[in-house]
Design a protein around this motif. Structure first.
Motif, PDB file in Angstrom:
ATOM      1  N   ARG B 327       5.407  -9.291   7.960  1.00 38.38           N
ATOM      2  CA  ARG B 327       6.152  -8.513   8.012  1.00 38.38           C
ATOM      3  C   ARG B 327       6.123  -7.027   6.967  1.00 38.38           C
ATOM      4  O   ARG B 327       5.912  -6.164   7.011  1.00 38.38           O
ATOM      5  CB  ARG B 327       7.249  -8.379   8.606  1.00 38.38           C
ATOM      6  N   ALA B 328       6.195  -7.832   6.153  1.00 42.60           N
ATOM      7  CA  ALA B 328       5.928  -7.126   4.715  1.00 42.60           C
ATOM      8  C   ALA B 328       5.024  -6.367   4.662  1.00 42.60           C
ATOM      9  O   ALA B 328       4.919  -5.276   3.700  1.00 42.60           O
ATOM     10  CB  ALA B 328       6.184  -8.008   2.854  1.00 42.60           C
ATOM     11  N   GLN B 329       3.995  -6.800   4.794  1.00 42.26           N
ATOM     12  CA  GLN B 329       2.200  -5.983   4.948  1.00 42.26           C
ATOM     13  C   GLN B 329       2.594  -5.301   5.329  1.00 42.26           C
ATOM     14  O   GLN B 329       1.580  -3.760   5.121  1.00 42.26           O
ATOM     15  CB  GLN B 329       1.065  -6.420   5.326  1.00 42.26           C
ATOM     16  N   LEU B 330       3.065  -5.106   6.541  1.00 42.98           N
ATOM     17  CA  LEU B 330       3.333  -4.152   7.618  1.00 42.98           C
ATOM     18  C   LEU B 330       4.273  -3.028   7.365  1.00 42.98           C
ATOM     19  O   LEU B 330       3.749  -1.692   7.278  1.00 42.98           O
ATOM     20  CB  LEU B 330       4.477  -4.860   9.476  1.00 42.98           C
ATOM     21  N   ALA B 331       5.451  -3.467   6.483  1.00 37.65           N
ATOM     22  CA  ALA B 331       5.720  -2.280   5.874  1.00 37.65           C
ATOM     23  C   ALA B 331       5.293  -1.442   4.754  1.00 37.65           C
ATOM     24  O   ALA B 331       6.110  -0.784   4.517  1.00 37.65           O
ATOM     25  CB  ALA B 331       7.699  -3.150   5.337  1.00 37.65           C
ATOM     26  N   LEU B 332       4.569  -2.508   4.012  1.00 36.25           N
ATOM     27  CA  LEU B 332       4.328  -1.543   2.675  1.00 36.25           C
ATOM     28  C   LEU B 332       2.853  -0.867   3.424  1.00 36.25           C
ATOM     29  O   LEU B 332       3.414   0.614   2.851  1.00 36.25           O
ATOM     30  CB  LEU B 332       3.567  -3.220   2.020  1.00 36.25           C
ATOM     31  N   ARG B 333       2.560  -0.546   4.199  1.00 32.83           N
ATOM     32  CA  ARG B 333       1.833  -0.179   4.728  1.00 32.83           C
ATOM     33  C   ARG B 333       2.586   1.141   5.341  1.00 32.83           C
ATOM     34  O   ARG B 333       1.138   2.196   5.117  1.00 32.83           O
ATOM     35  CB  ARG B 333       0.881  -0.857   6.411  1.00 32.83           C
ATOM     36  N   ASN B 334       3.220   1.005   6.189  1.00 30.35           N
ATOM     37  CA  ASN B 334       4.393   2.014   6.858  1.00 30.35           C
ATOM     38  C   ASN B 334       4.285   2.994   5.300  1.00 30.35           C
ATOM     39  O   ASN B 334       3.894   4.807   5.456  1.00 30.35           O
ATOM     40  CB  ASN B 334       6.104   1.737   7.521  1.00 30.35           C
ATOM     41  N   ARG B 335       4.404   2.644   4.150  1.00 31.60           N
ATOM     42  CA  ARG B 335       5.324   3.254   3.515  1.00 31.60           C
ATOM     43  C   ARG B 335       4.703   3.899   2.510  1.00 31.60           C
ATOM     44  O   ARG B 335       3.986   5.031   1.993  1.00 31.60           O
ATOM     45  CB  ARG B 335       5.852   2.552   2.711  1.00 31.60           C
ATOM     46  N   LEU B 336       3.368   3.461   2.151  1.00 30.37           N
ATOM     47  CA  LEU B 336       2.166   3.787   2.112  1.00 30.37           C
ATOM     48  C   LEU B 336       1.587   5.263   2.829  1.00 30.37           C
ATOM     49  O   LEU B 336       1.291   5.736   1.283  1.00 30.37           O
ATOM     50  CB  LEU B 336       0.757   2.902   1.279  1.00 30.37           C
ATOM     51  N   GLY B 337       1.336   5.037   4.188  1.00 31.50           N
ATOM     52  CA  GLY B 337       1.258   6.147   4.688  1.00 31.50           C
ATOM     53  C   GLY B 337       2.336   7.384   4.462  1.00 31.50           C
ATOM     54  O   GLY B 337       1.441   8.399   4.593  1.00 31.50           O
ATOM     55  N   THR B 338       3.743   7.019   4.244  1.00 34.73           N
ATOM     56  CA  THR B 338       4.451   8.243   4.331  1.00 34.73           C
ATOM     57  C   THR B 338       4.038   8.869   3.129  1.00 34.73           C
ATOM     58  O   THR B 338       4.067   9.855   2.811  1.00 34.73           O
ATOM     59  CB  THR B 338       6.114   7.506   4.442  1.00 34.73           C
ATOM     60  N   LEU B 339       3.632   8.020   1.853  1.00 35.09           N
ATOM     61  CA  LEU B 339       3.748   8.612   0.679  1.00 35.09           C
ATOM     62  C   LEU B 339       2.792   9.414   0.395  1.00 35.09           C
ATOM     63  O   LEU B 339       1.760  10.073  -0.052  1.00 35.09           O
ATOM     64  CB  LEU B 339       3.559   7.397  -0.678  1.00 35.09           C
ATOM     65  N   ARG B 340       1.220   8.646   0.825  1.00 36.60           N
ATOM     66  CA  ARG B 340      -0.237   9.417   1.053  1.00 36.60           C
ATOM     67  C   ARG B 340       0.532  11.188   1.782  1.00 36.60           C
ATOM     68  O   ARG B 340      -0.246  11.851   1.515  1.00 36.60           O
ATOM     69  CB  ARG B 340      -1.050   8.786   2.330  1.00 36.60           C
ATOM     70  N   GLY B 341       1.135  10.417   3.188  1.00 36.42           N
ATOM     71  CA  GLY B 341       1.181  12.054   3.385  1.00 36.42           C
ATOM     72  C   GLY B 341       1.795  13.058   2.697  1.00 36.42           C
ATOM     73  O   GLY B 341       1.313  14.321   2.828  1.00 36.42           O
ATOM     74  N   ARG B 342       2.955  13.044   1.916  1.00 33.49           N
ATOM     75  CA  ARG B 342       3.788  13.982   1.538  1.00 33.49           C
ATOM     76  C   ARG B 342       2.393  13.958  -0.015  1.00 33.49           C
ATOM     77  O   ARG B 342       2.995  15.417  -0.484  1.00 33.49           O
ATOM     78  CB  ARG B 342       4.562  13.057   0.412  1.00 33.49           C
ATOM     79  N   LEU B 343       1.980  13.355  -0.764  1.00 27.43           N
ATOM     80  CA  LEU B 343       0.953  13.959  -1.754  1.00 27.43           C
ATOM     81  C   LEU B 343       0.209  14.461  -1.322  1.00 27.43           C
ATOM     82  O   LEU B 343      -0.258  15.902  -1.562  1.00 27.43           O
ATOM     83  CB  LEU B 343       0.311  12.417  -2.149  1.00 27.43           C
ATOM     84  N   GLN B 344      -0.467  14.266   0.139  1.00 23.45           N
ATOM     85  CA  GLN B 344      -1.820  15.274   0.768  1.00 23.45           C
ATOM     86  C   GLN B 344      -0.822  16.836   0.686  1.00 23.45           C
ATOM     87  O   GLN B 344      -1.484  17.682   0.526  1.00 23.45           O
ATOM     88  CB  GLN B 344      -1.739  14.949   2.338  1.00 23.45           C
ATOM     89  N   GLY B 345       0.537  17.156   1.113  1.00 29.02           N
ATOM     90  CA  GLY B 345       1.444  18.534   1.328  1.00 29.02           C
ATOM     91  C   GLY B 345       1.347  18.811  -0.173  1.00 29.02           C
ATOM     92  O   GLY B 345       0.948  20.469  -0.490  1.00 29.02           O
ATOM     93  N   GLN B 346       1.974  18.111  -0.823  1.00 23.18           N
ATOM     94  CA  GLN B 346       2.009  18.518  -2.619  1.00 23.18           C
ATOM     95  C   GLN B 346       0.481  19.495  -3.246  1.00 23.18           C
ATOM     96  O   GLN B 346       0.532  20.014  -3.275  1.00 23.18           O
ATOM     97  CB  GLN B 346       2.238  17.717  -3.392  1.00 23.18           C
ATOM     98  N   LYS B 347      -0.094  18.289  -2.594  1.00 21.27           N
ATOM     99  CA  LYS B 347      -1.763  18.847  -3.137  1.00 21.27           C
ATOM    100  C   LYS B 347      -1.594  20.275  -2.707  1.00 21.27           C
ATOM    101  O   LYS B 347      -2.596  21.252  -3.500  1.00 21.27           O
ATOM    102  CB  LYS B 347      -2.916  17.643  -2.757  1.00 21.27           C
ATOM    103  N   LEU B 348      -2.492  21.142  -1.535  1.00 24.75           N
ATOM    104  CA  LEU B 348      -2.005  22.158  -0.696  1.00 24.75           C
ATOM    105  C   LEU B 348      -0.937  22.920  -1.523  1.00 24.75           C
ATOM    106  O   LEU B 348      -1.659  23.894  -1.883  1.00 24.75           O
ATOM    107  CB  LEU B 348      -1.518  21.323   0.579  1.00 24.75           C
ATOM    108  N   PHE B 349       0.114  22.724  -1.392  1.00 29.53           N
ATOM    109  CA  PHE B 349       0.595  23.133  -2.309  1.00 29.53           C
ATOM    110  C   PHE B 349       0.413  23.897  -3.514  1.00 29.53           C
ATOM    111  O   PHE B 349      -0.122  25.090  -4.238  1.00 29.53           O
ATOM    112  CB  PHE B 349       2.131  22.487  -2.241  1.00 29.53           C
TER     113      PHE B 349
END
Lengths: 80, 400
Positions: B327-349
């Protein structure tokens, strides 16, 4: 005289007895397996004897001194 | 002294034949006796011997007579009519039969019946006396003629059917005057062999087919008593199916022929081989069953042990832990996914803000030698040296 091979009826008798004991139950696994191995070996021996047997005929001869002797008799196969 | 007259054989035979022909009795006579050696030739003529306790005479019956009557059979006691004459080629005299009638009980038959009744009364044929045969004999005695067809038949049958058996042969004449004594002696020797050298499981006493006279030794009282006295079981195989001798009645077992005696004496090796195979299969079944049962026991014990042991608790905790980790791994993976998405947006900006991107479109950045970017005319006086940065590099410029 060379050592005679064990006679068939003895081998067969022991085989029957071994199987009978095996079927009587109340045996440990080790006992069962030992009897099974014995039965297999006896069956092999019995088959071996049946496969290689050749009729042996001896002619009996009364010696002058009254004792008994014998010699091989194989004339019966001539002309077969 | 030279002979006065020399005759040929045929002359003397013819002379004797003439004497017979003139004799009144020989020309027309009735004879009673027992028929033996009866043979009908292909021509239809019949040849046989007529005999009684005291002697025998050759007899001939021509086809023309033979066709008109019921033919006598071997052993029949008959009264026959005919004449006695000489057969010149052999110098034999013969009885030329023209009629045969049943003539009471034959002499041999009577003797046979007398002996049979006597021995039966003594109990020699009793069923209780009969011993039973070994199932798988090891050694057999055979008493018969060493040169006869009977021995050959017996040995060939044994060789095919059960060659494991060992044969001890005691040769004996089986017909003629010496036969009864010979058979008695052979049975005696085989019994001695059995007692002194190697136990015999049975003795086969045999003779091939023949006339009543030829089989007669097997109706001898001495032979009968020798069979009865034998410590070894005796199987008889004498003559053909229809022949019954005294020896057959006394023997433990009577086979119809020598070959028949060999057949009953031993089992069939092929049958034995399949019995061996069956025993082996039974052993296999038992051992296999025992092994399977042991395996089942083992499995059951393992299962019980697993349920009862402290390890079970540990196993349960371990399972929970695994669950948590997953479960921890799953949560972590989800969180990372979110962060990675956000980082991508900022890079474009950030890419939109990059000043070098503006230079590409023809703009320039002007800065003072001190490195300050010039954004107002107040920062610059005439004659100042300025740095100008364009898309692909920098150059110096002077203010006016």
């Amino acid at each position: 005289m060379s050592t005679e091979p064990r006679p068939f009826e003895e081998i067969y008798g022991e085989l029957e007895e071994t199987v009978r004991r095996l079927e009587s139950g109340d045996l440990t696994l080790a006992e069962s397996l030992a009897l099974f191995e014995r039965a297999t070996a006896l069956a092999e021996q019995a088959n071996g004897l049946l496969d290689q047997a050749e009729l042996r005929v001896r002619q009996l001869i009364a010696q002058p001194d009254g004792s008994l002797a014998s010699q091989d008799f194989d004339g019966w196969q001539a002309g077969r | 002294m030279p002979p006065t007259t020399v005759y040929t054989i045929s002359q003397i035979n013819t002379y004797i034949k003439g004497l017979f022909a003139t004799d009144e009795l020989l020309g027309d006579v009735w004879l009673s006796g027992e028929v033996s050696n009866f043979k009908q030739a292909a021509s239809g003529h019949c040849y046989f011997t007529l005999k009684d306790a005291g002697g025998s005479i050759r007899a001939v019956m021509w086809r023309t007579q033979a066709m008109t009557m019921r033919l006598p059979r071997e052993g029949d006691a008959v009264v026959a009519h005919g004449y006695v004459s000489v057969y010149e080629p052999r110098g034999d005299y013969q009885f030329y039969v023209d009629s045969v009638e049943p003539g009471g009980v034959g002499w041999l038959w009577q003797e046979f019946q007398r002996l049979k009744a006597r021995l039966e009364a003594e109990g020699l044929f009793a069923a209780e006396r009969k011993r039973s045969l070994a199932e798988r004999p090891r050694r057999l005695g055979v008493a018969t003629s060493a040169s006869g067809a009977a021995l050959r038949d017996i040995l060939r049958t044994l060789a095919i059917r059960f060659p494991l058996v060992e044969v001890v042969l005691a040769p004996t004449p089986v017909q003629g005057d010496e036969a009864p004594g010979g058979i008695e002696a052979a049975l005696g020797l085989l019994n001695r062999w059995s007692a002194e050298i190697g136990r015999l499981d049975a003795i086969i006493l045999a003779r091939g087919g023949g006339s009543i006279e030829e089989l007669w030794a097997f109706n001898d009282e001495h032979v009968a008593r020798a069979i009865a006295a034998s410590a070894v079981l005796v199987i008889t195989g004498v003559g053909h199916e229809t022949d019954f001798t005294i020896a057959d009645f006394v023997a433990d077992l009577r086979a119809p022929t020598p070959t028949g005696a060999a057949l009953v004496a031993v089992p069939d090796a092929r049958e034995l081989a399949s019995q061996v195979a069956a025993l082996r299969a039974r052993a296999q079944l038992q051992a296999g069953g025992r092994l399977a049962a042991a395996q089942d026991d083992l499995d059951a014990l393992k299962a019980r042990l697993a349920r009862l042991s402290p390890q079970a608790e540990v196993a349960l905790d371990r399972q929970r832990l695994d669950d948590l980790v997953r479960r921890a791994q799953l949560a972590l993976r989800n969180r990372l996914g979110t962060l990675r998405g956000r980082l991508q947006g900022q890079k474009l900006f950030l890419a939109g803000l990059d000043p070098t991107a503006v230079l590409g479109r023809g703009y320039a950045i002007v800065s003072t030698p001190a490195g300050l970017i010039v954004t107002s005319t107040t920062q610059v006086a005439a004659g100042d040296l300025l740095h100008v940065r364009v898309a692909d590099g920098t150059f110096e410029a002077g203010a006016k």
